[in-house]
Design an enzyme around this catalytic site. Structure first.
Site, PDB file in Angstrom:
ATOM      1  N   GLN A 246       0.760  -1.189   0.093  1.00  0.00           N
ATOM      2  CA  GLN A 246       0.004  -0.193   0.110  1.00  0.00           C
ATOM      3  C   GLN A 246       0.745   1.153   0.032  1.00  0.00           C
ATOM      4  OE1 GLN A 246      -3.215   0.274  -0.273  1.00  0.00           O
ATOM      5  NE2 GLN A 246      -3.823  -2.011  -0.152  1.00  0.00           N
ATOM      6  N   TYR A 278      -5.793 -13.463  -3.148  1.00  0.00           N
ATOM      7  CA  TYR A 278      -4.989 -12.319  -3.750  1.00  0.00           C
ATOM      8  C   TYR A 278      -4.269 -11.687  -2.642  1.00  0.00           C
ATOM      9  CZ  TYR A 278      -8.664 -12.087  -7.102  1.00  0.00           C
ATOM     10  OH  TYR A 278      -9.688 -12.682  -8.138  1.00  0.00           O
ATOM     11  N   GLU A 302      -1.889 -16.321  -4.082  1.00  0.00           N
ATOM     12  CA  GLU A 302      -1.440 -14.980  -4.677  1.00  0.00           C
ATOM     13  C   GLU A 302      -0.604 -15.698  -6.003  1.00  0.00           C
ATOM     14  OE1 GLU A 302      -0.055 -11.903  -6.160  1.00  0.00           O
ATOM     15  OE2 GLU A 302      -0.883 -11.621  -4.542  1.00  0.00           O
ATOM     16  N   CYS A 382     -10.523  -1.554  -4.056  1.00  0.00           N
ATOM     17  CA  CYS A 382      -9.813  -0.267  -4.378  1.00  0.00           C
ATOM     18  C   CYS A 382     -10.914   0.431  -5.629  1.00  0.00           C
ATOM     19  CB  CYS A 382      -8.632  -0.479  -4.845  1.00  0.00           C
ATOM     20  SG  CYS A 382      -8.222  -1.394  -5.840  1.00  0.00           S
TER      21      CYS A 382
END
Length: 428
Positions: A246, A278, A302, A382
């Protein structure tokens, strides 16, 4: 392009749309216009009139300004520049910060209403930091022009703009960003400031310097390793310097806390087959481990093998944690096809944390997750439109939205982060 492309029109801006643009109308035609605020009248230039349903335009000047307009926090992106010369990446920088959050709230709420039929009074919460929304980025990518000049792309283009400053960057990053240097033959430059250790200036896959001291120039010297440490609370996470993390200095802690709070403890079984999809380097799996203890069983999935390697290391204190390299769609499809009845029972008692890319999870992944019938899904999003679409998809499979929070992880941009909890309707 049609006959209207390139023409200037004076238009009244009425609403905000997803993607950092505002909505206006001209002779009944919907126009998405950049660098404007609802309530304003602007002089705009039509840039795309090729679609029947809407046109696109860019603001040239403001005729009647909104009370929420301010001088752009980044002069390189200001209204006084020609639209093609405005730096991209701060498309809300001309809007008072609190009103930016209100506009993001409107986009999120409208998306959920239109796509999922859900009304919400969600607010967008600010993170710690400067009131004007500057000084938060710990990672910046600068693209390199043909002559070697680095800079951001112009808004909505791949044209590199030379800039003198990076106001969204944390001070440590702004101090070492090589804005005045030249990098012929390089595609892009990444400047990374981890929470522990030295900052880095990285060029197109080669690491140039560990520029700890303010003003130190890139030397071409390759550091010994590209692994960095990020600290969240009392926990350290290992990851590659180019790996995903992030970008807001306080985002990882904010999302850790938000996910911990989003999980309904009454529906959470630490010993069930819990999933972190993820999962990156294991940030959110660790958030559950810190809340629910050493008995936690969780598998993080992932597609990036390097991130998976780091996740395995970051989650090593939990004996029941595993890190798998796979595309999420393939993993959940195979899981649904091969799970035994006992495994299905553990999956049905499990909880799933879902943190997809900006495009969202999508129909195939949502379908396979819903078929596993997990006790709850905590969705970290997001993109508000992708979230609303996926919430609607989950609704079609019998899951209901029970909790929603939103956070301003990207001040002075149109982006907003949301954390949603969905549970099967029969236990709601």
């Amino acid at each position: 392009m049609g006959e209207w492309s390139g023409r200037q029109v004076e238009i009244e801006v009425t609403n905000v749309a997803h993607g950092g643009v505002a909505v206006a109308r001209h002779e009944g035609r919907v126009i998405f216009v950049s660098d404007a605020i609802p309530g304003e009248t602007v002089l705009a230039r039509i840039t795309d009139d090729s679609k029947e349903s809407f046109w696109r335009a860019e603001t040239l000047s403001v005729v009647e300004a909104s009370e929420f307009r301010r001088p752009h926090i980044w002069p390189a992106a200001g209204i006084d520049r020609a639209p093609e010369d405005r730096a991209g990446g701060a498309e809300f920088g001309h809007i008072v910060t609190a009103h930016q959050r209100e506009l993001k709230r409107q986009v999120l709420a409208d998306s959920l209403q239109r796509m999922a039929g859900i009304q919400t009074d969600v607010t967008v919460d600010a993170l710690p930091g400067a009131e004007d929304g500057t000084g938060w980025r710990t990672r910046v990518r600068l693209h390199v022009a043909a002559d070697g000049r680095p800079g951001p792309y112009a808004a909505r283009s791949h044209r590199v703009i030379s800039v003198d400053d990076l106001p969204l960057a944390v001070p440590e990053l702004a101090a070492i960003a090589p804005l005045e240097e030249r990098f012929p033959g390089i595609d892009h430059i990444d400047v990374v400031v981890p929470s522990l250790g030295n900052p880095f200036v990285l060029t197109s896959g080669a690491q140039r310097t560990d520029a700890r001291k303010q003003g130190r120039k890139a030397t071409g010297q390759r550091p010994k390793a590209q692994r960095i440490l990020e600290r969240v609370g009392d926990r350290d996470f290992r990851l590659d310097a180019r790996g995903f993390w992030q970008v807001h200095r306080h985002a990882a802690q904010t999302l850790t806390t938000a996910v911990q709070e989003a999980v309904d403890a009454n529906r959470f079984d630490p010993r069930a087959a819990n999933l972190d999809l993820y999962g990156g380097v294991g940030l959110l799996a660790a958030a559950l481990g810190d809340r629910f203890g050493s008995a936690l069983r969780i598998t993080t999935v992932e597609s990036d093998p390097l991130a998976t390697d780091h996740a395995a290391e970051n989650l090593s204190e939990w004996v029941g944690a595993a890190a798998i390299t796979a595309r999420v769609e393939n993993y959940v499809t195979q899981l649904g096809a091969t799970a035994s009845s006992a495994e299905r029972d553990r999956l049905a008692r499990g909880s799933i944390v879902l943190d997809p890319p900006r495009s969202g999870a999508g129909k195939a992944v949502v379908r396979e997750i819903a078929a596993l019938r997990p006790a709850q899904v905590v969705y970290v999003a997001c993109d508000p439109v992708a979230l609303a679409r996926d919430v609607a998809l989950f609704g079609g499979f019998g899951y209901e939205l029970t909790r929603l929070r939103a956070f301003d992880l990207f001040p002075n941009t149109h982006h907003v982060e949301a954390v949603a909890t969905l549970v099967p309707a029969e236990v709601f």
